[in-house]
Design a protein around this motif. Sequence first.
Motif: not given
Lengths: 320, 292
Positions: A140, A142, A255, A277, B210-213, B216, B228
């Motif tokens: 990921s 992150v 991201e 954002y 993996n999804n962070f978007y 957030l 994440q």
Amino acid sequence: MESARASTERTVPLTAARSRATFLKRLGRSKYLLILFLPCLVYYVLFKYLPMFGLVISFKDYNLFRGVWASNWVGLKYYRMFFESPDFLKLFRNTFLLGVYNVVFGFPMPVVLALCLNEVRQALFKRFVQTVSYVPHFISNVVVVGMVVMLLSPTTGVVAHFFKLLGWQPVNFLVQPEWFRPIYVIADIWQHAGWGSIIYLAALTAIDPQLYEAAEIDGASRWKQLWNVTIPGIMPAMVIMLLLNIGHIIDIGFEKVFLLMNPATYETADIFSTFVYRMGLTLGNYSYGTAVDLFTGVVSLIFICTANYVSRKVSDTSLW
Amino acid sequence: MVRTRLRRKWTLPRLLIALFLLAVTAATVYPFLYMISVSLSGDVYVIKNEISLLPKGVNFRAYEVVLQDARIWTSYRNTILYVGIGAPLSLLVTAAGAYSLSKKEMAFNKTFTLMIVFTMFFNGGMIPTFLVVKSLGLVDSFWSMIVPSAISTWNLIIMRTFFLGLPKELEESGKLDGLTEIGIFARIVLPLSTASLATIGLFYAVGIWNNFYSALLYLRNDQLYPLQVVLRNIVMASQMVLNGGSNVGDNQVLDEPLKYATIIVSTVPMLLVYPFLQKYFVKGALIGSVKG
């Protein structure tokens, strides 16, 4: 039988009533397919097309409580505000440069990797390098950014460790604006170059071996063969990938930039999407954020259309 | 003929290529080895920044602290739920949609295809999408991690390309048995497409993992946070709340080994299953490249 019926329908001159009847028949005949498609349609309408209509709020003073329709029209107020603000040029430059560097340095790596892998004859070694180099693609953002931040730490990072061994002063890369783009691009290459090589490896195996034999007979060196057989063989794949990359210059991934940036590097790191954002979701200025959203979308569309047009004229390869 | 000749020759260019590929491999593997080493090392060596490859003063304190952190467990459970529910759902909707799109006889086929492909080049952007998700009441709900990103256009097109390649005869037999298209899809097409379904399902699973978007944008409630987000809070925002009260063996644990241990703990599942699933991933990348 299907096609026979279709062709007779085409030869008979269609009156309005008849064409409506065929249309309804076609609708009825494909009703089960339409039912299967329904969830997909609902998704695209709700999450892709409704937001497109939502772009209208960039021409309004959107108020969360009054809703889209009741909010007042303000025309181009937010666009004017955006174009006249000092942020505009900075954001454009940052987004554009980051995207361009990412293509310029990121695009050739998978090609080089694929060409190198193609020269390897030890199947086991080749498999090993491929397997390992694909891994970061599945990590990921992150984690990747977390690793970058930790490894570059001036006190405990591994880069500082090697600097110390070499007797150099540690550098705090993460708070220096001039290092943001190189770090981003290197991290991106690390993450995606291996995976990107798959498509070229596939294109390479599709090249006719007889071409190499013919080149060999003509006395072409390995180097000549590379330029005259291999590269032309993977050219269509390269053009398509380049087009797709260019299409993403302006809407470069949110991201990773968001995670990697900090207030010290806004000067080079702040791009359209991170600005949207902050403006829209952090500060609640939805209309302003949406104006930037629409601007980004339009520029991005222009980019991909131009790239596609040029490519169609020059190389006969295009996305559509 | 050309190949046999090459196999014997070990020339300078080929040596350089081998070295380059080894360097690529090392650059990929090294960060992981380094992180594991630091996470296992004693504080003294970490503070003095003396670790380059192998751990020094090996201990598992960092892992003990990380695995005691409730946030890690909650978010781990959340992520597994998001993947476990989201990936099959996405896969089903994508497969059904892609199957319909692969049938030319479906009414509006061209319109729908165009409508879907267009979203690859233009979309409503972050804020309008957020407002739609909000007005649907999905913000701060479990489903916000699943529904707004349910379909990936890319996966849909890959799937459609795959269905287009299936032989027509398979479905004719279904029609003769009096099955509707839904029956043909469920009883004949799906069972024959398991490998492709696995591929797309895995792409979705990785994407959600993996999804962070989405988190957030749409999640405020920390009980719903996926891995994440917690990972980011611990590693980048240094929210080491746990460190204050974590006296494992009456010893404070340094930040660095903890952060690395957190990264390792959250990445290990992916690294462990990856070698077994690699062939499916590669297959997916290749179907997509046939016709975009």
